[in-house]
Design a protein around this motif. Structure first.
Motif, PDB file in Angstrom:
ATOM      1  N   ASP A  54      45.274  57.597 -18.981  1.00 30.79           N
ATOM      2  CA  ASP A  54      44.424  58.757 -18.702  1.00 30.79           C
ATOM      3  C   ASP A  54      44.483  59.825 -19.795  1.00 30.79           C
ATOM      4  N   TYR A  55      44.969  59.452 -20.989  1.00 26.24           N
ATOM      5  CA  TYR A  55      45.192  60.499 -21.992  1.00 26.24           C
ATOM      6  C   TYR A  55      43.901  61.139 -22.493  1.00 26.24           C
ATOM      7  N   ARG A  56      42.801  60.364 -22.528  1.00 24.14           N
ATOM      8  CA  ARG A  56      41.557  60.972 -23.021  1.00 24.14           C
ATOM      9  C   ARG A  56      41.045  62.031 -22.050  1.00 24.14           C
ATOM     10  N   ILE A  57      41.169  61.748 -20.762  1.00 20.04           N
ATOM     11  CA  ILE A  57      40.773  62.752 -19.762  1.00 20.04           C
ATOM     12  C   ILE A  57      41.661  63.986 -19.915  1.00 20.04           C
ATOM     13  N   ALA A  58      42.970  63.732 -20.109  1.00 18.47           N
ATOM     14  CA  ALA A  58      43.916  64.852 -20.217  1.00 18.47           C
ATOM     15  C   ALA A  58      43.584  65.738 -21.416  1.00 18.47           C
ATOM     16  N   ILE A  59      43.272  65.124 -22.552  1.00 17.95           N
ATOM     17  CA  ILE A  59      42.937  65.902 -23.759  1.00 17.95           C
ATOM     18  C   ILE A  59      41.665  66.710 -23.522  1.00 17.95           C
ATOM     19  N   GLY A  92      52.792  67.712 -16.296  1.00 16.63           N
ATOM     20  CA  GLY A  92      52.353  67.218 -15.002  1.00 16.63           C
ATOM     21  C   GLY A  92      51.849  65.793 -15.089  1.00 16.63           C
ATOM     22  N   MET A  93      51.867  65.131 -13.946  1.00 19.92           N
ATOM     23  CA  MET A  93      51.359  63.769 -13.840  1.00 19.92           C
ATOM     24  C   MET A  93      50.274  63.724 -12.787  1.00 19.92           C
ATOM     25  N   ALA A  94      49.143  63.121 -13.159  1.00 21.34           N
ATOM     26  CA  ALA A  94      48.058  62.977 -12.196  1.00 21.34           C
ATOM     27  C   ALA A  94      48.373  61.829 -11.236  1.00 21.34           C
ATOM     28  N   SER A  95      47.613  61.748 -10.174  1.00 13.62           N
ATOM     29  CA  SER A  95      47.771  60.657  -9.213  1.00 13.62           C
ATOM     30  C   SER A  95      47.530  59.317  -9.897  1.00 13.62           C
ATOM     31  N   PHE A  96      48.189  58.291  -9.379  1.00  9.47           N
ATOM     32  CA  PHE A  96      47.986  56.943  -9.880  1.00  9.47           C
ATOM     33  C   PHE A  96      46.770  56.368  -9.157  1.00  9.47           C
ATOM     34  N   ASN A 154      40.303  56.623  -9.674  1.00  8.75           N
ATOM     35  CA  ASN A 154      39.306  57.665  -9.483  1.00  8.75           C
ATOM     36  C   ASN A 154      39.446  58.724 -10.587  1.00  8.75           C
ATOM     37  N   THR A 155      38.658  58.553 -11.656  1.00  8.59           N
ATOM     38  CA  THR A 155      38.826  59.440 -12.808  1.00  8.59           C
ATOM     39  C   THR A 155      38.436  60.877 -12.479  1.00  8.59           C
ATOM     40  N   GLN A 156      37.543  61.055 -11.521  1.00 14.99           N
ATOM     41  CA  GLN A 156      37.163  62.409 -11.135  1.00 14.99           C
ATOM     42  C   GLN A 156      38.346  63.145 -10.513  1.00 14.99           C
ATOM     43  N   GLN A 157      39.106  62.404  -9.705  1.00 15.93           N
ATOM     44  CA  GLN A 157      40.298  63.022  -9.097  1.00 15.93           C
ATOM     45  C   GLN A 157      41.329  63.374 -10.164  1.00 15.93           C
ATOM     46  N   VAL A 158      41.522  62.448 -11.104  1.00 17.80           N
ATOM     47  CA  VAL A 158      42.475  62.692 -12.198  1.00 17.80           C
ATOM     48  C   VAL A 158      42.068  63.944 -12.976  1.00 17.80           C
ATOM     49  N   ARG A 159      40.783  64.030 -13.286  1.00 21.06           N
ATOM     50  CA  ARG A 159      40.266  65.185 -14.017  1.00 21.06           C
ATOM     51  C   ARG A 159      40.499  66.485 -13.247  1.00 21.06           C
ATOM     52  N   THR A 160      40.223  66.453 -11.950  1.00 15.41           N
ATOM     53  CA  THR A 160      40.426  67.651 -11.125  1.00 15.41           C
ATOM     54  C   THR A 160      41.894  68.087 -11.139  1.00 15.41           C
ATOM     55  N   GLU A 161      42.791  67.104 -11.091  1.00 11.14           N
ATOM     56  CA  GLU A 161      44.225  67.439 -11.085  1.00 11.14           C
ATOM     57  C   GLU A 161      44.665  68.015 -12.429  1.00 11.14           C
ATOM     58  N   ILE A 204      50.975  68.150  -9.320  1.00  8.42           N
ATOM     59  CA  ILE A 204      49.513  68.222  -9.232  1.00  8.42           C
ATOM     60  C   ILE A 204      48.907  67.012  -8.529  1.00  8.42           C
ATOM     61  N   ALA A 205      49.694  65.936  -8.380  1.00 13.67           N
ATOM     62  CA  ALA A 205      49.163  64.699  -7.805  1.00 13.67           C
ATOM     63  C   ALA A 205      49.092  64.792  -6.284  1.00 13.67           C
ATOM     64  N   SER A 206      48.290  63.917  -5.716  1.00 14.29           N
ATOM     65  CA  SER A 206      48.196  63.908  -4.250  1.00 14.29           C
ATOM     66  C   SER A 206      49.378  63.174  -3.625  1.00 14.29           C
ATOM     67  N   GLU A 207      50.044  62.307  -4.402  1.00  9.47           N
ATOM     68  CA  GLU A 207      51.189  61.575  -3.849  1.00  9.47           C
ATOM     69  C   GLU A 207      52.346  62.526  -3.548  1.00  9.47           C
TER      70      GLU A 207
END
Ligand code: PLP
Length: 219
Positions: free
Chosen positions: A196-201, A152-156, A159-166, A118-121
């Protein structure tokens, strides 16, 4: 001892009210730290190198649940097949086939998660959405593995908005898969780490993988 009991208990109570499982990522950390967390009540631990997992597993009580969260090479499945509780990084059909074969040898059914990219990397491992669905369609051919969800792992990135989108992207793949493959028991969505666990939850995670927050920074 670098394990912080207060941090652990606070995190656990935060997660328990939300029904989220805490996976303690103990990679590079000494067995004494793992034992300390075990004493506080933690049972689910994760490693991402086979050798390290194999070395540590016999040193902890038998009710410790060991997860594998790294990139698993096919030729190393045999070393963890007898005891691994959940293999989180299944990123190819051939790896799934090998886990099925080794699980059969040990007369077990091994639970696994499909790792989704899911990450952009470019560097992060994982399946595309299409690959996820084609593996799920073949799942009945491999009775010694049980696909119980996705990881899945979000991008490092800051940018929390990007993490949330992923994370939301993974959540939507998960929801679609649950609808299309209702005969499977897809129930685990493993996403979120220390940062980023709070965003993930917020995005629907049911299991977070936390290392540095519990054990301190890795050197
Ligand atoms: C190391 C690792 C984690 C934990 O990372 P922290 O930032 O220390 O919480 C989670 N998931 C995977 C796949 C890892 O490799």
């Amino acid at each position: 001892m670098s394990v912080n009991a207060n941090v652990y208990h606070q995190l656990r109570s935060e997660l328990d009210t939300q029904g989220v499982t805490l996976l303690a990522v103990s990679k590079t950390k000494p067995v004494t730290d793992i034992e300390a967390l075990y004493q506080l009540g933690q049972r689910d631990f994760a490693e991402n190198y086979v050798q390290e997992l194999v070395d540590k597993q016999p040193l902890l009580p038998p009710d410790t649940r060991w997860h594998f969260i790294g990139h698993l090479q096919r030729n190393k499945v045999k070393y963890i097949a007898s005891f691994c509780h959940l293999i989180q990084g299944v990123d190819s059909l051939s790896l799934l086939q090998e886990i099925n074969k080794q699980a059969h040898k040990h007369q077990r059914v091994i639970d696994v998660l499909l790792q989704v990219h899911i990450a952009s990397e470019e560097t992060k491992f994982g399946l595309s959405e299409q690959e996820v669905f084609s593996i799920l369609a073949e799942a009945p051919l491999y009775p010694h593995v049980r696909i119980i969800g996705m990881m899945g792992m979000a991008s490092f990135t800051d940018n929390t908005q990007q993490v949330r989108t992923e994370f939301l992207h993974l959540r939507s793949i998960f929801d679609t898969a649950r609808e299309r493959f209702s005969m499977l028991s897809l129930s685990v969505l493993s996403m979120g780490m220390s940062g980023d666990y709070r965003i993930a939850i917020d995005c629907g995670s049911t299991m977070i993988r936390v290392g540095s927050l519990l054990f301190g920074a890795r050197s």
